[in-house]
Design a protein around this motif. Structure first.
Motif, PDB file in Angstrom:
ATOM      1  N   LEU A 176       0.472  -1.288   0.070  1.00  0.00           N
ATOM      2  CA  LEU A 176       0.210   0.384  -0.327  1.00  0.00           C
ATOM      3  C   LEU A 176       0.782   1.383  -0.087  1.00  0.00           C
ATOM      4  CD1 LEU A 176      -3.022  -0.212   2.184  1.00  0.00           C
ATOM      5  CD2 LEU A 176      -3.039  -0.796  -0.191  1.00  0.00           C
ATOM      6  N   GLY A 177       2.062   0.807   1.152  1.00  0.00           N
ATOM      7  CA  GLY A 177       2.856   2.781   0.472  1.00  0.00           C
ATOM      8  C   GLY A 177       3.805   2.577  -0.512  1.00  0.00           C
ATOM      9  N   ASN A 178       4.037   1.223  -1.043  1.00  0.00           N
ATOM     10  CA  ASN A 178       4.701   1.735  -1.735  1.00  0.00           C
ATOM     11  C   ASN A 178       3.696   2.313  -3.211  1.00  0.00           C
ATOM     12  OD1 ASN A 178       6.874   0.775  -2.212  1.00  0.00           O
ATOM     13  ND2 ASN A 178       6.394  -0.800  -2.998  1.00  0.00           N
ATOM     14  N   ARG A 179       2.003   2.166  -3.604  1.00  0.00           N
ATOM     15  CA  ARG A 179       1.185   2.379  -4.337  1.00  0.00           C
ATOM     16  C   ARG A 179       1.375   3.910  -3.919  1.00  0.00           C
ATOM     17  NH1 ARG A 179      -3.497  -2.373  -4.356  1.00  0.00           N
ATOM     18  NH2 ARG A 179      -2.373  -3.686  -5.562  1.00  0.00           N
ATOM     19  N   SER A 180       0.730   4.209  -2.384  1.00  0.00           N
ATOM     20  CA  SER A 180       0.479   5.851  -2.540  1.00  0.00           C
ATOM     21  C   SER A 180       2.185   6.719  -2.683  1.00  0.00           C
ATOM     22  CB  SER A 180       0.323   6.224  -0.883  1.00  0.00           C
ATOM     23  OG  SER A 180      -0.108   4.797  -0.043  1.00  0.00           O
ATOM     24  N   LYS A 181       3.388   6.188  -3.025  1.00  0.00           N
ATOM     25  CA  LYS A 181       3.951   6.712  -3.173  1.00  0.00           C
ATOM     26  C   LYS A 181       3.811   6.863  -4.955  1.00  0.00           C
ATOM     27  CE  LYS A 181       7.655   5.543   0.011  1.00  0.00           C
ATOM     28  NZ  LYS A 181       8.331   4.358   0.225  1.00  0.00           N
ATOM     29  N   SER A 182       3.206   5.778  -5.754  1.00  0.00           N
ATOM     30  CA  SER A 182       2.894   5.965  -6.844  1.00  0.00           C
ATOM     31  C   SER A 182       3.019   7.100  -7.373  1.00  0.00           C
ATOM     32  CB  SER A 182       2.692   4.228  -7.700  1.00  0.00           C
ATOM     33  OG  SER A 182       3.741   3.416  -6.682  1.00  0.00           O
ATOM     34  N   LYS A 183       1.384   7.034  -6.161  1.00  0.00           N
ATOM     35  CA  LYS A 183       0.599   7.827  -6.884  1.00  0.00           C
ATOM     36  C   LYS A 183       0.682   9.105  -6.871  1.00  0.00           C
ATOM     37  CE  LYS A 183      -3.996   5.782  -5.755  1.00  0.00           C
ATOM     38  NZ  LYS A 183      -5.910   5.038  -4.910  1.00  0.00           N
ATOM     39  N   ILE A 184       1.696  10.186  -5.529  1.00  0.00           N
ATOM     40  CA  ILE A 184       2.152  10.954  -5.148  1.00  0.00           C
ATOM     41  C   ILE A 184       2.616  11.176  -6.937  1.00  0.00           C
ATOM     42  CG2 ILE A 184       3.136  11.923  -3.907  1.00  0.00           C
ATOM     43  CD1 ILE A 184       2.462  10.283  -1.201  1.00  0.00           C
ATOM     44  N   LEU A 185       3.806  10.214  -6.784  1.00  0.00           N
ATOM     45  CA  LEU A 185       4.622  10.670  -8.075  1.00  0.00           C
ATOM     46  C   LEU A 185       4.011  10.658  -9.260  1.00  0.00           C
ATOM     47  CD1 LEU A 185       7.402   7.927  -7.527  1.00  0.00           C
ATOM     48  CD2 LEU A 185       7.704  10.948  -7.405  1.00  0.00           C
ATOM     49  N   LEU A 186       2.782  10.136  -9.938  1.00  0.00           N
ATOM     50  CA  LEU A 186       1.843  10.752 -11.045  1.00  0.00           C
ATOM     51  C   LEU A 186       0.885  11.279 -10.839  1.00  0.00           C
ATOM     52  CD1 LEU A 186       0.877   8.419 -13.310  1.00  0.00           C
ATOM     53  CD2 LEU A 186      -0.691   7.747 -12.377  1.00  0.00           C
ATOM     54  N   GLY A 187       0.448  12.486  -9.836  1.00  0.00           N
ATOM     55  CA  GLY A 187       0.101  12.782  -9.685  1.00  0.00           C
ATOM     56  C   GLY A 187       1.360  14.215  -9.711  1.00  0.00           C
ATOM     57  N   ILE A 188       2.445  14.131  -9.023  1.00  0.00           N
ATOM     58  CA  ILE A 188       2.961  15.470  -9.756  1.00  0.00           C
ATOM     59  C   ILE A 188       3.244  15.303 -11.203  1.00  0.00           C
ATOM     60  CG2 ILE A 188       5.699  15.797  -9.388  1.00  0.00           C
ATOM     61  CD1 ILE A 188       5.180  14.705  -6.572  1.00  0.00           C
ATOM     62  N   PHE A 189       3.754  14.098 -11.402  1.00  0.00           N
ATOM     63  CA  PHE A 189       4.278  14.359 -13.044  1.00  0.00           C
ATOM     64  C   PHE A 189       2.722  14.618 -14.241  1.00  0.00           C
ATOM     65  CE2 PHE A 189       4.335  11.920 -16.920  1.00  0.00           C
ATOM     66  CZ  PHE A 189       5.097  11.725 -17.540  1.00  0.00           C
ATOM     67  N   ILE A 190       1.752  14.503 -14.117  1.00  0.00           N
ATOM     68  CA  ILE A 190       0.366  14.620 -14.322  1.00  0.00           C
ATOM     69  C   ILE A 190       0.773  16.115 -14.404  1.00  0.00           C
ATOM     70  CG2 ILE A 190      -2.151  14.925 -14.718  1.00  0.00           C
ATOM     71  CD1 ILE A 190      -1.628  11.745 -14.086  1.00  0.00           C
ATOM     72  N   SER A 191       1.137  16.621 -12.600  1.00  0.00           N
ATOM     73  CA  SER A 191       0.369  17.951 -12.552  1.00  0.00           C
ATOM     74  C   SER A 191       1.781  18.593 -13.746  1.00  0.00           C
ATOM     75  CB  SER A 191       0.539  18.756 -11.503  1.00  0.00           C
ATOM     76  OG  SER A 191      -0.479  17.639 -10.546  1.00  0.00           O
ATOM     77  N   VAL A 192       2.891  18.382 -13.084  1.00  0.00           N
ATOM     78  CA  VAL A 192       3.698  19.326 -14.190  1.00  0.00           C
ATOM     79  C   VAL A 192       4.046  19.376 -15.764  1.00  0.00           C
ATOM     80  CG1 VAL A 192       6.955  19.271 -14.603  1.00  0.00           C
ATOM     81  CG2 VAL A 192       5.602  18.791 -12.655  1.00  0.00           C
ATOM     82  N   PHE A 193       2.930  17.530 -16.098  1.00  0.00           N
ATOM     83  CA  PHE A 193       3.357  17.906 -17.764  1.00  0.00           C
ATOM     84  C   PHE A 193       1.847  19.049 -18.053  1.00  0.00           C
ATOM     85  CE2 PHE A 193       0.599  15.965 -20.945  1.00  0.00           C
ATOM     86  CZ  PHE A 193       1.669  15.474 -21.976  1.00  0.00           C
ATOM     87  N   PHE A 194       0.988  18.512 -17.527  1.00  0.00           N
ATOM     88  CA  PHE A 194      -0.053  19.456 -17.462  1.00  0.00           C
ATOM     89  C   PHE A 194       0.610  21.053 -17.687  1.00  0.00           C
ATOM     90  CE2 PHE A 194      -2.818  16.005 -17.887  1.00  0.00           C
ATOM     91  CZ  PHE A 194      -3.637  16.318 -19.728  1.00  0.00           C
ATOM     92  N   LEU A 195       1.071  21.397 -16.028  1.00  0.00           N
ATOM     93  CA  LEU A 195       1.509  23.119 -16.627  1.00  0.00           C
ATOM     94  C   LEU A 195       3.061  23.153 -17.734  1.00  0.00           C
ATOM     95  CD1 LEU A 195       1.070  24.827 -13.881  1.00  0.00           C
ATOM     96  CD2 LEU A 195       3.782  24.330 -13.487  1.00  0.00           C
ATOM     97  N   ILE A 196       3.204  22.459 -18.071  1.00  0.00           N
ATOM     98  CA  ILE A 196       3.948  22.965 -19.170  1.00  0.00           C
ATOM     99  C   ILE A 196       3.675  22.675 -20.450  1.00  0.00           C
ATOM    100  CG2 ILE A 196       6.652  22.210 -20.541  1.00  0.00           C
ATOM    101  CD1 ILE A 196       7.541  20.483 -17.637  1.00  0.00           C
ATOM    102  N   PHE A 197       2.635  21.660 -20.672  1.00  0.00           N
ATOM    103  CA  PHE A 197       2.193  21.945 -22.167  1.00  0.00           C
ATOM    104  C   PHE A 197       0.935  22.659 -22.424  1.00  0.00           C
ATOM    105  CE2 PHE A 197       3.483  18.542 -25.242  1.00  0.00           C
ATOM    106  CZ  PHE A 197       2.403  18.492 -26.008  1.00  0.00           C
ATOM    107  N   GLY A 198       0.513  22.701 -20.808  1.00  0.00           N
ATOM    108  CA  GLY A 198      -1.260  23.575 -21.383  1.00  0.00           C
ATOM    109  C   GLY A 198      -0.423  24.956 -21.761  1.00  0.00           C
ATOM    110  N   THR A 199       0.747  25.519 -20.891  1.00  0.00           N
ATOM    111  CA  THR A 199       0.991  26.723 -21.058  1.00  0.00           C
ATOM    112  C   THR A 199       1.854  27.116 -22.613  1.00  0.00           C
ATOM    113  OG1 THR A 199       2.142  26.884 -18.787  1.00  0.00           O
ATOM    114  CG2 THR A 199       2.953  28.447 -20.270  1.00  0.00           C
TER     115      THR A 199
END
Lengths: 147, 361
Positions: A7-30
Motif C-alpha cells: 500500500l505504501g508503495n502504491r501511495s508513493k506511486s500515486k503521488i509521483l504520478l500526480g506530480i508528473f501529471i500536474s507538471v506535464f499539464f502545467l508545461i504542456f498547457g502553457t
C-alpha cells in the motif's frame, strides 16, 4: 507479501504520478497556449482548401482519359457525377454480385466501360474521385442500401 | 388483324424468318404502318438513329461499345419490313470530330440499305467548324419534301464567336465543347443567317402542310449548364407559329424527352452510345424539364445497351407516333393526344402505371 508495504508503495506511486501529471499539464498547457492546435477560422479555411484541392483533382480525373484505356471518361455517363448516388452505398451491386462500397463500383466502371486498371482503395486518385463525387452529391440524404 | 397493321407472321416472312427473329426485338411487330388517318399526305415511315459518338483510340482502334451500338441500329433498320423510306441521322457521329471518326462512321452507315438525311452535332463540328462534314457528308442546313411533308434540317449547334475565338487550338475548342458539364460552356444557337434562310425556305409552304424540323439540340430551353439549350429557340418557334402541325425531332440529350410548346411537338431521340441522366438528378441548380415527360428507366451499366436505343417514327394522320426502341428496356410509344393537345406516353403517363425502375436508383 506485506500488504502495508504494498500500500505504501502504491501511495508513493500515486503521488509521483500526480506530480508528473500536474507538471506535464502545467508545461504542456502553457506551451499549447502559444503553439497549440486550437481551432480557429484559419484552420477551417486550410482544411477546406485541402478538401477542395482534392475535389478539383477528382474533377480532373473524372473528366480526363487518364483512368481508362480507351479515352472514355467517367463524366460521359455521369455529368456532374449524377447517377453515381454515393449516399446509397454500401448497397447490393448487381454487377459485382454482393454488397459493395462506392470504391468497388468506381473500380468496376474503370475496368469495364473505361477498359482501365483498378485503383488501390487508398490510392490518392481513388480518394480524389470519391471526394469529387461526394461533393457533387452534397446535401443528399444518406440512404445506405437504397435502390 | 386490323387493317394497315402488320401481324407478327407478316413481319417475319418479310424480314427473313429465323435470322430476323434472333436479332430484331420481337416488339417491332407492334408497329402500325398505316391506319384510318385523315391526313392528306401519303403515309410513310422513317427511322431515326442518333448520337453514336464513335471514338477513335489509336490506329484502327475504336471504342468497341459505341461501334456496336451503331451497328445494332443499322442492322435493325436493314431488317425492318416494311423498310423505312429513309433514315435521319441526328448528329454526333464522332466524339471529337476527327476525320478517322467521321470516316469510320460513314463506313458503318454505308451498310444502310436506305438513304440517310444528315444532321450535324457539336461533336462533329467544333474541330474544323464543319468543313470535313460539308465536304464529305452533307450540307449543314437544307430542306426537302417527302410525300406531302416538308422537312427542314437546321444546324442548331452554332455558338458565339467570342467563345469560338477564346481557345488557342481547334483541339482545345473541340475538347471544351465535348464536355457536357463544362462550366466554360457556351449555349447553342441557330443564328440569324440560318433564321433568314428558314424564313425564305418556308415562304411558299402552306400552313396546312405538315412540317418536320430536324435539329441536333432541342429547339427549346431545358438546362443551360449541360447545354440542353438553344439560345435563339424562341425566334425559330415564332417562325413556325403559322403552321398547323409542326414536329421537331432532335438528338443530343440521350434520353426520352418530349414537349409541346403551342403548335410545336418536340421529341428527343435516344443515343446508340450511352444514356444521360435527367438534369433534375443534379440538385445544385434548377432545370426546365417538361412536366409531361415520363422519364426513361434508370440505366444499368451492367448491360452495355441499357438506356440506349433509337426510334421509329410513324407519320399517320399528319401526326407522328414516336416508337422509342430501348434495347435493354421496355419499348415506349409516345403519341400526340388530340384531346390533351400534347404528346403522351401511351403506357406510362399515369403515375400509378409507372414501373418501379423509373423512380429507383
Amino acid at each position: 507479501m506485506d500488504d502495508r508495504h504494498t500500500l505504501g508503495n502504491r501511495s508513493k506511486s500515486k503521488i509521483l504520478l500526480g506530480i508528473f501529471i500536474s507538471v506535464f499539464f502545467l508545461i504542456f498547457g502553457t506551451v499549447s497556449l502559444v503553439f497549440g492546435d486550437d481551432w480557429d477560422k484559419s484552420n477551417e479555411d486550410k482544411w477546406n482548401a485541402a478538401f477542395m484541392e482534392t475535389v478539383a483533382r477528382g474533377e480532373k480525373l473524372f473528366h480526363g482519359p487518364e483512368l481508362g484505356g480507351n479515352t472514355v471518361q467517367c463524366a460521359m455517363c455521369h455529368p456532374n457525377a449524377t447517377n453515381t448516388h454515393p449516399e446509397t452505398y454500401p448497397k447490393f451491386q448487381k454487377q459485382i454480385g454482393k454488397v459493395s462500397t462506392l470504391r468497388e463500383m468506381i473500380n468496376w466502371c474503370i475496368q469495364n466501360p473505361l477498359q482501365g486498371k483498378p485503383l488501390a482503395y487508398d490510392d490518392p486518385k481513388m480518394i480524389a474521385l470519391e471526394a469529387y463525387i461526394m461533393f457533387e452529391r452534397r446535401n443528399s440524404v444518406l440512404a445506405p442500401g437504397k435502390h | 388483324m386490323e387493317e394497315g397493321k402488320l401481324s407478327r407472321k407478316d413481319f417475319l416472312r418479310g424480314a427473313g424468318g429465323l435470322l430476323a427473329a434472333s436479332i430484331v426485338p420481337m416488339s417491332l411487330v407492334e408497329i402500325a404502318c398505316g391506319g384510318r388517318g385523315k391526313g392528306t399526305h401519303e403515309k410513310f415511315t422513317f427511322a431515326f438513329i442518333s448520337d453514336p459518338h464513335l471514338t477513335h483510340i489509336k490506329g484502327t482502334n475504336f471504342v468497341r461499345n459505341f461501334d456496336s451500338g451503331l451497328n445494332k441500329a443499322i442492322e435493325t433498320v436493314n431488317l425492318m419490313f416494311p423498310r423505312p423510306d429513309f433514315v435521319v441521322f441526328g448528329g454526333d457521329l464522332a466524339q471529337l470530330g476527327k476525320r478517322e471518326e467521321l470516316d469510320h462512321g460513314m463506313e458503318l452507315l454505308s451498310k444502310l440499305k436506305v438513304p440517310v438525311k444528315f444532321v450535324i452535332g457539336e461533336h462533329d463540328y467544333y474541330l474544323d467548324l464543319g468543313k470535313y462534314w460539308q465536304d464529305k457528308i452533307s450540307k449543314l442546313n437544307y430542306s426537302f419534301d417527302h410525300k406531302g411533308v416538308h422537312f427542314v434540317v437546321l444546324n442548331s449547334i452554332l455558338t458565339y464567336d467570342t467563345w469560338i475565338n477564346r481557345w488557342k487550338t481547334p483541339e482545345e475548342r473541340m475538347n471544351e465543347m465535348a464536355r457536357l458539364d463544362n462550366p466554360n460552356g457556351s449555349p447553342f444557337m441557330v443564328g440569324d443567317d440560318q433564321i433568314s434562310w428558314l424564313k425564305k425556305d418556308l415562304e411558299n409552304i402552306k400552313s396546312g402542310t405538315p412540317l418536320v424540323v430536324l435539329s441536333h439540340s432541342p429547339l427549346y430551353k431545358i438546362y443551360k449548364p449541360w447545354n440542353f439549350w438553344t439560345d435563339d429557340a424562341e425566334k425559330i418557334q415564332s417562325i413556325l407559329d403559322r403552321f398547323d402541325n409542326v414536329t421537331v425531332f432532335h438528338g443530343h440529350v440521350h434520353q426520352v424527352l418530349y414537349n409541346q410548346i403551342k403548335n410545336i411537338s418536340f421529341y428527343a431521340l435516344m443515343s446508340t452510345a450511352w444514356p444521360w441522366p435527367y438534369p433534375e438528378s443534379y440538385t445544385q441548380s434548377p432545370h426546365y424539364i417538361p412536366k409531361m415527360t415520363v422519364f426513361m428507366n434508370r440505366q444499368d451499366p451492367f448491360h452495355e445497351r441499357d438506356g440506349t436505343g433509337w426510334a421509329f417514327v410513324n407519320m399517320d394522320n399528319a401526326r407522328e407516333e414516336m416508337h422509342y426502341k430501348l434495347w435493354e428496356n421496355k419499348d415506349r410509344i409516345v403519341k400526340y393526344d388530340e384531346s390533351a393537345g400534347h404528346p403522351v406516353d401511351s403506357t406510362y403517363q399515369k403515375p400509378e402505371s409507372r414501373i418501379l425502375p423509373q423512380t429507383h436508383y
